[in-house]
Design a protein around this motif. Sequence first.
Motif, PDB file in Angstrom:
ATOM      1  N   SER A 126       6.795 -32.146 -16.457  1.00 11.00           N
ATOM      2  CA  SER A 126       5.640 -32.482 -16.939  1.00 11.00           C
ATOM      3  C   SER A 126       4.668 -31.635 -15.767  1.00 11.00           C
ATOM      4  CB  SER A 126       5.280 -33.738 -16.758  1.00 11.00           C
ATOM      5  OG  SER A 126       6.331 -34.645 -17.612  1.00 11.00           O
ATOM      6  N   LEU A 127       4.943 -31.546 -14.715  1.00 12.54           N
ATOM      7  CA  LEU A 127       4.180 -30.620 -13.492  1.00 12.54           C
ATOM      8  C   LEU A 127       4.566 -29.612 -13.581  1.00 12.54           C
ATOM      9  CD1 LEU A 127       5.904 -32.435 -10.461  1.00 12.54           C
ATOM     10  CD2 LEU A 127       3.305 -33.157 -11.817  1.00 12.54           C
ATOM     11  N   SER A 128       4.740 -29.114 -14.373  1.00 13.72           N
ATOM     12  CA  SER A 128       4.307 -27.739 -14.796  1.00 13.72           C
ATOM     13  C   SER A 128       3.672 -27.636 -15.493  1.00 13.72           C
ATOM     14  CB  SER A 128       5.996 -27.099 -15.066  1.00 13.72           C
ATOM     15  OG  SER A 128       6.011 -25.222 -15.274  1.00 13.72           O
ATOM     16  N   ALA A 129       3.300 -28.368 -16.443  1.00 12.49           N
ATOM     17  CA  ALA A 129       2.778 -28.170 -17.741  1.00 12.49           C
ATOM     18  C   ALA A 129       1.402 -28.103 -17.167  1.00 12.49           C
ATOM     19  CB  ALA A 129       3.457 -29.549 -19.147  1.00 12.49           C
ATOM     20  N   ALA A 130       1.640 -29.112 -16.130  1.00  9.07           N
ATOM     21  CA  ALA A 130      -0.238 -29.831 -15.968  1.00  9.07           C
ATOM     22  C   ALA A 130      -0.508 -28.748 -15.507  1.00  9.07           C
ATOM     23  CB  ALA A 130      -0.351 -30.998 -14.884  1.00  9.07           C
ATOM     24  N   LEU A 131       0.394 -27.897 -14.573  1.00 10.80           N
ATOM     25  CA  LEU A 131      -0.367 -26.741 -13.528  1.00 10.80           C
ATOM     26  C   LEU A 131      -0.783 -25.500 -14.540  1.00 10.80           C
ATOM     27  CD1 LEU A 131       1.776 -27.789 -10.081  1.00 10.80           C
ATOM     28  CD2 LEU A 131      -0.712 -27.877 -10.639  1.00 10.80           C
ATOM     29  N   ALA A 132      -0.293 -25.348 -15.305  1.00 10.74           N
ATOM     30  CA  ALA A 132      -0.423 -24.038 -16.035  1.00 10.74           C
ATOM     31  C   ALA A 132      -1.914 -23.518 -16.464  1.00 10.74           C
ATOM     32  CB  ALA A 132       0.460 -24.379 -17.281  1.00 10.74           C
ATOM     33  N   ALA A 133      -1.472 -22.622 -16.879  1.00 11.30           N
ATOM     34  CA  ALA A 133      -3.141 -22.026 -16.665  1.00 11.30           C
ATOM     35  C   ALA A 133      -3.265 -21.771 -18.033  1.00 11.30           C
ATOM     36  CB  ALA A 133      -3.135 -20.732 -16.072  1.00 11.30           C
ATOM     37  N   PRO A 134      -4.837 -21.471 -18.181  1.00 10.82           N
ATOM     38  CA  PRO A 134      -5.875 -21.451 -19.613  1.00 10.82           C
ATOM     39  C   PRO A 134      -5.222 -20.366 -20.588  1.00 10.82           C
ATOM     40  CG  PRO A 134      -7.075 -21.984 -18.493  1.00 10.82           C
ATOM     41  CD  PRO A 134      -6.181 -22.023 -17.522  1.00 10.82           C
ATOM     42  N   SER A 135      -4.997 -20.063 -21.568  1.00 11.50           N
ATOM     43  CA  SER A 135      -5.179 -19.380 -22.719  1.00 11.50           C
ATOM     44  C   SER A 135      -6.286 -18.493 -22.164  1.00 11.50           C
ATOM     45  CB  SER A 135      -4.364 -19.308 -23.732  1.00 11.50           C
ATOM     46  OG  SER A 135      -5.404 -20.103 -24.743  1.00 11.50           O
ATOM     47  N   ARG A 136      -6.334 -17.441 -22.411  1.00 15.96           N
ATOM     48  CA  ARG A 136      -7.490 -16.589 -22.610  1.00 15.96           C
ATOM     49  C   ARG A 136      -7.898 -16.708 -23.895  1.00 15.96           C
ATOM     50  NH1 ARG A 136      -6.424 -10.907 -19.288  1.00 15.96           N
ATOM     51  NH2 ARG A 136      -5.790 -11.634 -17.071  1.00 15.96           N
ATOM     52  N   ALA A 137      -6.851 -16.904 -24.511  1.00 15.25           N
ATOM     53  CA  ALA A 137      -7.529 -17.109 -26.356  1.00 15.25           C
ATOM     54  C   ALA A 137      -8.704 -17.895 -26.377  1.00 15.25           C
ATOM     55  CB  ALA A 137      -6.800 -16.608 -27.319  1.00 15.25           C
ATOM     56  N   SER A 138      -8.295 -19.024 -25.859  1.00 12.57           N
ATOM     57  CA  SER A 138      -9.109 -20.671 -26.280  1.00 12.57           C
ATOM     58  C   SER A 138     -10.594 -19.991 -25.340  1.00 12.57           C
ATOM     59  CB  SER A 138      -7.898 -21.831 -25.806  1.00 12.57           C
ATOM     60  OG  SER A 138      -7.613 -21.553 -24.575  1.00 12.57           O
ATOM     61  N   ALA A 183       9.743 -23.752  -2.770  1.00 13.74           N
ATOM     62  CA  ALA A 183       8.335 -22.405  -2.942  1.00 13.74           C
ATOM     63  C   ALA A 183       8.063 -21.378  -3.842  1.00 13.74           C
ATOM     64  CB  ALA A 183       8.644 -21.887  -1.276  1.00 13.74           C
ATOM     65  N   GLU A 184       9.224 -21.451  -4.443  1.00 12.22           N
ATOM     66  CA  GLU A 184       8.650 -19.652  -5.352  1.00 12.22           C
ATOM     67  C   GLU A 184       8.897 -20.673  -6.741  1.00 12.22           C
ATOM     68  OE1 GLU A 184      12.320 -16.367  -6.611  1.00 12.22           O
ATOM     69  OE2 GLU A 184      13.138 -17.859  -6.173  1.00 12.22           O
ATOM     70  N   TRP A 185       8.637 -21.671  -6.570  1.00 10.85           N
ATOM     71  CA  TRP A 185       8.743 -22.440  -8.391  1.00 10.85           C
ATOM     72  C   TRP A 185       6.877 -23.124  -7.700  1.00 10.85           C
ATOM     73  CZ3 TRP A 185       5.418 -27.219  -9.380  1.00 10.85           C
ATOM     74  CH2 TRP A 185       6.215 -27.287 -10.314  1.00 10.85           C
ATOM     75  N   ILE A 186       6.216 -23.101  -6.616  1.00 10.34           N
ATOM     76  CA  ILE A 186       4.922 -23.366  -6.364  1.00 10.34           C
ATOM     77  C   ILE A 186       4.620 -22.049  -6.170  1.00 10.34           C
ATOM     78  CG2 ILE A 186       3.660 -24.000  -4.291  1.00 10.34           C
ATOM     79  CD1 ILE A 186       4.597 -26.201  -5.987  1.00 10.34           C
ATOM     80  N   MET A 187       4.776 -20.836  -5.345  1.00 10.49           N
ATOM     81  CA  MET A 187       4.314 -19.646  -5.841  1.00 10.49           C
ATOM     82  C   MET A 187       4.174 -19.652  -7.287  1.00 10.49           C
ATOM     83  SD  MET A 187       5.406 -16.441  -3.587  1.00 10.49           S
ATOM     84  CE  MET A 187       7.242 -15.689  -4.237  1.00 10.49           C
ATOM     85  N   LYS A 188       4.876 -19.008  -7.466  1.00 13.73           N
ATOM     86  CA  LYS A 188       4.973 -19.155  -9.102  1.00 13.73           C
ATOM     87  C   LYS A 188       3.594 -19.366 -10.534  1.00 13.73           C
ATOM     88  CE  LYS A 188       7.085 -18.514 -13.394  1.00 13.73           C
ATOM     89  NZ  LYS A 188       6.199 -18.979 -14.652  1.00 13.73           N
ATOM     90  N   ALA A 189       3.520 -21.013  -9.470  1.00 10.48           N
ATOM     91  CA  ALA A 189       2.286 -21.557 -10.381  1.00 10.48           C
ATOM     92  C   ALA A 189       1.240 -21.090  -9.847  1.00 10.48           C
ATOM     93  CB  ALA A 189       2.559 -23.136  -9.699  1.00 10.48           C
TER      94      ALA A 189
END
Length: 1153
Positions: A126-138, A183-189
């Motif tokens: 759920s946190l990963s989905a909350a931190l996802a970047a918006p799509s460029r198409a939208s 930390a790598e998960w955070i860096m990727k987000a």
Amino acid sequence: MDVATNGAAQTKADEEQTRRAKRATLKELNITEAGKEPLKALDSSLKRHTALIKRMRQSLGAENHDQIFKDIDSLSLEKYVDEIVGSVVEGISRCKTEKDVWSAVEIISALHRRFPKTFTPALVSSLSAALAAPSRASLAALSAEQREKEDSTRVSRQRPVLRVSAELALVGIIRDAVDRSGAEWIMKAVRDLLSNDPSLSSLPLLLVFLKSFSRPYLGLVPPTSSKQIPAASEPGTLSDATSEEASHVNGTFPVLVNEDEELVEKEIRDRFKKMCEGYFDSVSKKLVIEHNRLQEQDRRNHEAYIRSGEIFEDRQQAYEKMTKSYEKLLASCQSLSELLYLPMPTLKTATQKTESIQIGLNTGSNLLGADSEDVTTAGGKWEDEEERRFFEEIPDLKDYVPRSVLGLESDADLHTSDGEEKERMEKEMVEEEFRKLEEELAEMKIDEDGQAAGDETGKKRQGAADEGADVDADDAPTPTTGTPKESPSNTPQLAPQGPSQLLTALLARLPDATNRSMIDQAAVDFAFLNSKAARKRLVKFMGQVPKSRTDLLPHYSRLIAILNRYMPDIGSDIVAMLDEEFRYLQRKKNVVKELAEVRLRNATFLSNLTKFRVVPAHVILHMFKVCLDDFSGTNVENLALLLEGCGRFLLRSDDTRVPFAKMIELMRRKQSMVHLDQRQLLLLENAYYQCNPPERTARQVKERTPMELFIRHLIYDVLTKKTIDKVLRLLRKLDWGDTLVLRTLHKVFTKPWKIKYGHISLLAMLTYDLQRYHPAFSIGVVDQVLEDIRRGLETNMYNMNQRRIASIKFLGELYIYRLVSSSIIFDTLWTLVTFGHPEGRPTPGQPSPIDMPDDFFRIRLVCVLLDTCGMCFDRGSQQKKLDNFLTFFQLYILSKGPLPMDVDFMLSDSLEAVRPKLSMYKSYDEVVVAVDEMFSVIYQNAGVISGDGGDDSGEESGDDDDDEKGRGERDEDDEDEQGQLDSPIDERAPSPEAVLLKSNQEFVGPTEEDDADFAKELAKLVTDTSAESRKIDKKTALALWDTALPPPVVRKKRNEEFDEDGEGVAGEASEDAGVMKFTLFTKRGNKPQTRQIAIPAESTLAVQTRTAQMQDKVEQQHLKKLVLDYEQREEAEELKALAARNRQGPIKIRLAG
């Protein structure tokens, strides 16, 4: 200072160490206690589980921490793990402070220890989905404003989620592997957020992350000194300071000896740091690009401003939007630079190229050497004492600002010596310039032989100057008055309360500083904000004065003069800017209209700075010489503007008197030799006499007594809606028996044009209130107003028009307050449209010397009077009178030429207010017919016969005297017109069998036989009628009466043939040569018959008929008079009732509002 700085750094290090220890403890607990079964029985109550989930949704902050912890320890929770995950993610979004974030981490850790296999994976997903970047198409489908709003909402939503996720990765809940941190998960987000963000909208998220986690995730160490940037620092200077500080970082922060104590692996820290540094490089490049774009746009704006004199709204809005975006990017880049301890990129400052030779610079020392001569006479430098104080009494900043702020502490002696040296050098420059000017003036020959040579030399010089200017113009950009000399990044560099914001607020207040005290205070405020960047911003601001606000230039010049004493670069930069603009305008002499206001602003600014001695004398004299070299076109206007602005000052100053007098003489001689149009000649004459006014005596001021001044003060200054009662009481307290007081009051009350137009109604109200106590005074006021209106019609002078408007307005207000009757208003209206015209009737082909066809002022007067009191004439006879007047008023209008637009609009508004449904006549002939019909109806109703004796036609009599027609019409009452006796006396026959009708036929006279037959028949007729009348009933009698009347055709014919003296009624006879003519009407069977008979005038029948006729006529006239006088009696009764009420108590009239 160093001790304090080191102490602050040490405190930050201690705080960081404390946070690391807390994270390490919680991580150890999460690893060791995960999955252990609770030791006590747990509650499975639905109600408590529902309350817990609701509380988690509200917030995981510190206020709910204890209660949530208690519920987690006491509830079973197995069946509600999925709902708990959703509520936890929602509760995280409401954690704003560091305490709230840590509370959420502890709560999530407790849940993790209870359900490591079911709760934790779902939460991480759920946190990963909350931190996802918006799509460029939208984002591409949204508009710019919607995209900006969406980005702002997303950042505010993701900020607490990122902080909590970073803490969870440090305490062992989010993990990349079993023995690794998250930390790598955070860096990727973070990388996903930044890489999909070309507009840098996610940059605030990175700043929030680095403020709290730069040490554990990047391994960055805080510097020793504070990172507060001084307000006066230039863009690009931060890099040196940060680099120097970074080299001394390791001296204070306690470096961790054991790598195992770090919560994030070294490999991840290095990669994370490299990623952030690369992102900072990208932001720096974008900042440099935006900076260059803003500089270029600023330069283009100033070029457009010079070309057109203004910056269009769309261009200005685009520039403001670009500036706002740039300042936001600059602030973010500076914050990122401070957090990463990296130097700021070098931002190039815009340099202003000059394509003209600099004549000279002002050193700022002239202000101290200003003439202290106090000359305020007619021949002095200043027109009055107020002007002298404004330009000479300049405050010294040293008395208001600490000497350290002005830089006068250590080098005061050096500054004094430098000032003396600069004064000496400037005097030498002025003397050299004067010598050159004298040589050039001596070479100029103005006589007829040398005129051509002189003109040719001047043209060659001007041509050479133009060629040089053109060459320079090809190689350099268009000069502008406001091209910035530094980056706009001098606008906010730090916190919103910094010096830059204070300077912005100060500059925003300057357009409202329109007096000496406000501009002096602004100079003191600027001295406290003094810096190189601030001075450059002030110079730029002074170059962008709106072209329509020349009223600000004297005050801005005073501000510059105050600052120039201790900040000489301000004066020199502004003088250089104005000189450059002057040269640019010289090259654009052919652009007249577009640059007219720019020339006015340039000349006005130079003139005011010259009078403050900011502009060196040789600079302004050289500008005069340049205009004299090419004495034509716009240079004539430039000369006039400069002469009006500072000519008097230069001509009466000791150091410029001689050379400037020679220039004035040269200008007068050229003016007499060169052909100039009338406008240019008038400009030069006005400027010359304003610069060198002729000797004249002082204007005599009229002396007034204190009482007269007091009365004028009450009426002209004190009188308002709120103070009218007070003014009335004070006027009543005056000595009305004093002739002087009475004469003064009469003058004031009969000159309504001397008060405000909106206060004329108040003056009429005062006149009404005074009528109760001094009726003779009010009558005198009314008489004088009417006399003024009459005099205005007789003279018709243009300069009296304003007075005439006020007088007619005052008359209308007097009617509103019942001081004049409606008859006076209608008399005035008719006088306005008839006075001065032949026979009182305006005709297109017969102009009047006092009311020409192209003079429409009387129409204005009528409109003002109708606007004031026309709405009162909306019923009864007054409505009819106004309708008749409006008909004649249209005849007056159509006798004029085409109406001007303003008069036409005023007329339409006035007629719309009094008669909304009035139909206007289209032609003069059409309205003439309507006016003639109107007057014929009026004459008939008034009993006046047109065409007496048949000698004069009705049209001629209708045009005799329009004034008398108007008065006849005004005495008429439309309500009485319907009440006249319409039944003629010819319908009142003595019997139903015989009716006598008047005839205009001529007879020779009755014979004796006719008399005998008539007497016999008459006796028989009377006997038969009396006998039959007793035998029939009332209904039959009425039928006989109807059948006894003559046929309608006969009655109509006989009435038309009657004489026009109003006497053609039944039983009527006329006397002609001793004989009265009668028409005998008889009926035999069903066929009526008539026969003409003549009866001697001395007979009994003739005498009785004549007597009855006179009695009927007297009765008819009496009835008519009663009907006509009905309204007059009604008005008299109302006046009597009003007088009775006045005796009982006063009447107070108040205006609403």
